[in-house]
Scaffold this motif. Structure first.
Motif, short mmCIF file in Angstrom:
data_model
loop_
_atom_site.label_atom_id
_atom_site.label_comp_id
_atom_site.label_asym_id
_atom_site.label_seq_id
_atom_site.Cartn_x
_atom_site.Cartn_y
_atom_site.Cartn_z
N SER A 42 13.20 -5.66 85.14
CA SER A 42 13.23 -4.45 84.31
C SER A 42 11.89 -3.71 84.39
O SER A 42 11.86 -2.48 84.36
N TYR A 46 14.84 -11.19 84.46
CA TYR A 46 15.08 -9.85 83.93
C TYR A 46 13.77 -9.17 83.55
O TYR A 46 13.59 -7.97 83.77
N PHE A 54 26.23 -10.04 82.69
CA PHE A 54 27.15 -9.04 82.15
C PHE A 54 26.64 -8.49 80.83
O PHE A 54 26.72 -7.30 80.56
N ILE A 84 23.91 -6.02 81.46
CA ILE A 84 24.44 -4.74 81.96
C ILE A 84 25.05 -3.96 80.80
O ILE A 84 24.77 -2.78 80.61
N ASN A 129 22.42 -2.59 78.42
CA ASN A 129 21.65 -1.50 79.01
C ASN A 129 22.46 -0.22 79.12
O ASN A 129 21.98 0.86 78.80
N VAL A 130 23.70 -0.36 79.59
CA VAL A 130 24.53 0.84 79.73
C VAL A 130 24.76 1.45 78.36
O VAL A 130 24.71 2.67 78.19
N ILE A 139 33.28 -3.14 82.96
CA ILE A 139 32.39 -4.30 83.00
C ILE A 139 32.84 -5.35 81.98
O ILE A 139 32.86 -6.55 82.27
#
Ligand SMILES: Nc1ncnc2c1ncn2[C@@H]1O[C@H](COP(=O)(O)OP(=O)(O)O)[C@@H](O)[C@H]1O
Ligand SMILES: [Mg+2]
Lengths: 295, 228
Positions: free
Chosen positions: A247, A243, A41, A44, A47-48, A169
Motif C-alpha cells: 500500500s 499489505y 478479498f 480489496i 479499499n474499493v 468481488i
C-alpha cells in the motif's frame, strides 16, 4: 469448570498439537492459506469501499462548455448554473487551467503535453459543488439543458461502477472462502481424528474410571481451536506485512485516491480473522469428536 | 448393594452370553465369579459397569436401576465402582504416581487432596518406593497393584476385578488376592472373576458359578468346583 481442570484441558490440547507435527503443520498452513485469501478479498472490498466513499464525498460535477464561447457567454452560463437549486458553488476552469492541472497529474511525464499551449485541446468547464450527494443526478440533468453546456460528468458513474465491482468481488470471494473454509475444516478434522486414534487406549481407561464425556472431549476441542488460532495469527502477520509494503508503494504512485493504511485494515479485520480461525478449528474438531470419539 | 433381577444379555451376533441371572450382593461382601471361559463372567461385570446394557431384566446398584441411567449419569456410576483388569490398563507414558493421580484429576479433586491421597494409597498397596517408575519398569504383580491403587483411590464402594491374576504366577496371584481381601476388610464390596481354583478353595468366600450363561451354584464359603 475448575481452574486446574481448565489448565488440564489446555495442557492436554497443546500436547496433542505437539504430538503429530506433520498434521499440525498441515492444519495451520491450510487455515493460514484460507485466511490469507479471505484477507485479500477483505482488503480489496475495504479499499474499493473507501475509494467509492472518497469519490462520492467530493460531491462535484463538471459542466463542460462549448469551446467557442467567449468570456461573456461563459459568464452567462455560469449565472444560469448558479440559479439551479441544489448548487452550492461554482468555479470556472479555463482551458489553460485544465491543461495545467492535467500536467500536474502527469507528474514527471508532463513533457508529453509540451507544446500544446498554443493549440490547447482541453475543454473549459465549471466545477459545480452540490449541497447534497442525492442532488447530483437532478442537478446534472438541469445543467445539461443549458445552452452552451456540451457535457456533464460526475463521480456517480465511477461510484456505481465501484459498487458493481464490490458486488462481484463479494460473490467470488464468498465462494472461494467457503471452499477454503471447508478444506481447512476437513484437514483439522483429520488431524483431530489421528489424535483421537493415538489416544484411544487412554480414552478407554478414562471412561472406565468415570471421566465425563466433556472431560474427554475438551482437550481435542482445545487442540482444534489452537490450530485455527495459530493459523489466523500467522495469516494476519503475513497479510499486514505484505499489505503494508504494497500500500505504501501504491499510495506513492497514485494521486486521485489513497489506499487504506495497513494499520486500519488489520484493525478492521483482526476480530474476523481470530473468529474465523477459532470457528474453523472448533468445527473441525467438533466433527471428529462426534464421529470418532464416541463419548 | 448390588441386585441382578432376571438379567439376560444377547449380543448383536445373537449369542446369548447370560440368561435370567438373579443374585444379590450385600455391601462389604467378597464374591468370586467362577466358570469356564465363555461362561459369561466378563459379561456380568460389563453389565454392572454399564459397558453393556441387558437385553432384559434390571440391575440395581444402591437401589438405583442402572439399566435406566442416562448417558450423562454413567460416569458417576463408574466413579462408585473401581475396576481392575487382567491386562492392568495402565498409561505407559505416566509414572505410577501420575497414573493414580489421573483418576482423581478426572473427578476434579483438589490438587491438595490429590497430593495427600495418592501417597496414602501407594503405601496401602506397598508401592511407595516405586512412585516415580513407569509401568514398563515394574513386574506384572506390581503393575496390578498400581491398577488396584488407581481403582480405589477415589474410595468407590464397589471394586470389580475381571481375572486380575490371569497374567500372574501363583505366588504373585496370592499377593494380589490378599490385597483385594485387605481392601474388602476396610469395607469395600469386592467382586472378582477368576480361574484360580486354589485361591477360591482356600479363601472360603462366596462363590457364584456360571456355566453357559446360567448360574449353576451360589454358595457362601464355597469352592471352585471344577477341575482347573
Ligand atoms: N462384545 C461381544 N459380542 C459378541 N459376543 C460376545 C461379546 N462379548 C462376549 N461375547 C460372547 O459371550 C459369551 C460370554 O462371554 P464372556 O462374558 O466374555 O465370558 P467369560 O468372561 O466368562 O469368559 C461368549 O460366548 C463370548 O464369545
Ligand atoms: Mg472374561
Amino acid at each position: 469448570m475448575k481452574l486446574n481442570t481448565a489448565a488440564y484441558y489446555i495442557r492436554e490440547g497443546l500436547t496433542n498439537v505437539k504430538r503429530n507435527r506433520a498434521m499440525t503443520v498441515a492444519s495451520i498452513t491450510s487455515v493460514t492459506a484460507a485466511l490469507l485469501i479471505l484477507g485479500l478479498f477483505l482488503i480489496i472490498i475495504l479499499n474499493v469501499d473507501s475509494i467509492a466513499n472518497q469519490v462520492e464525498s467530493q460531491l462535484e460535477l463538471k459542466a463542460f462548455i462549448n469551446d467557442n464561447y467567449d468570456a461573456t457567454k461563459v459568464a452567462k452560463v455560469g449565472e444560469e448554473i448558479k440559479a439551479i437549486s441544489g448548487v452550492k458553488s461554482i468555479t470556472f476552469e479555463s482551458k489553460k487551467d485544465a491543461l495545467n492541472s492535467f500536467k500536474k497529474q502527469l507528474g514527471d511525464k508532463s513533457y508529453l503535453v509540451n507544446g500544446l499551449e498554443n493549440d490547447n485541446p482541453m475543454p473549459q468547464s465549471f466545477i459545480v459543488k452540490v449541497t447534497d450527494a442525492n442532488m447530483m443526478k437532478q442537478v446534472s440533468e438541469e445543467i445539461k439543458k443549458i445552452d452552451g453546456v456540451t457535457q456533464v460528468s460526475y463521480g456517480q458513474d465511477v461510484v456505481d461502477k465501484l459498487l458493481g465491482i464490490i458486488k462481484i468481488i463479494r460473490i467470488v470471494g464468498l465462494f472461494v472462502i467457503l471452499i477454503l473454509f471447508i478444506i481447512s475444516v476437513v484437514i483439522i478434522s483429520n488431524t483431530i481424528k489421528l489424535g483421537v486414534f493415538a489416544r484411544r487406549r487412554e480414552i478407554n481407561i478414562m471412561k472406565y474410571i468415570g471421566a465425563t464425556d466433556w472431560f474427554i472431549r475438551w482437550p481435542f476441542l482445545v487442540e482444534g481451536i489452537v490450530l485455527g488460532l495459530v493459523g489466523s495469527v500467522l495469516a494476519i502477520a503475513i497479510l499486514g506485512f505484505i499489505y503494508g509494503y504494497a500500500s505504501d508503494l501504491v499510495n506513492n504512485k497514485l494521486i486521485i485516491f489513497t489506499l487504506l493504511s495497513a494499520g486500519v485494515v488489520i484493525k478492521q479485520s483482526l476480530v474476523y480473522f481470530l473468529a474465523m480461525g477459532s470457528l474453523i478449528g472448533a468445527i473441525g474438531s467438533g466433527i471428529s469428536i462426534k464421529r470418532f470419539l464416541n463419548v | 448393594m448390588i441386585k441382578f433381577v432376571g438379567v439376560s444379555k444377547k449380543y448383536k451376533n445373537d449369542i446369548i452370553a447370560v440368561s435370567n441371572i438373579n443374585f444379590t450382593i450385600d455391601n462389604g461382601e467378597f464374591v468370586f465369579l467362577v466358570g469356564p471361559s465363555g461362561a459369561g463372567k466378563s459379561t456380568i461385570l460389563k453389565l454392572l459397569l454399564r459397558e453393556e446394557i441387558p437385553t432384559t431384566g434390571s440391575i440395581f446398584v444402591d437401589k438405583k436401576d442402572i439399566t435406566k441411567l442416562k448417558r450423562k449419569e454413567v460416569p458417576y456410576l463408574r466413579r462408585n465402582i473401581g475396576v481392575v483388569f487382567q491386562d492392568f490398563k495402565l498409561l505407559p507414558n505416566k509414572t505410577v504416581y501420575e497414573n493414580i493421580a489421573f483418576a482423581l484429576q478426572i473427578v476434579e479433586a483438589e490438587p491438595k487432596y490429590i497430593r495427600r491421597r495418592v501417597p496414602m494409597v501407594l503405601s496401602l498397596v506397598g508401592l511407595s518406593e516405586r512412585a516415580n517408575s513407569y509401568p514398563q519398569q515394574l513386574s506384572g504383580g506390581e503393575q496390578q497393584r498400581v491398577s488396584i491403587a488407581r481403582a480405589i483411590v477415589n474410595e468407590p464402594s464397589i471394586l470389580v476385578a475381571d481375572e486380575p491374576t490371569g497374567n500372574l504366577d501363583p505366588d504373585t496371584s496370592w499377593e494380589i488376592v490378599k490385597l483385594l481381601s485387605e481392601i474388602n476388610k476396610r469395607g469395600t464390596t469386592v467382586i472378582m472373576s477368576t480361574h484360580a481354583k486354589d485361591i477360591v478353595d482356600s479363601m472360603k468366600k462366596r462363590v457364584i458359578a456360571l456355566e453357559k450363561g446360567n448360574i449353576v451354584r451360589d454358595e457362601m464359603r464355597g469352592v471352585y468346583g471344577y477341575e482347573a
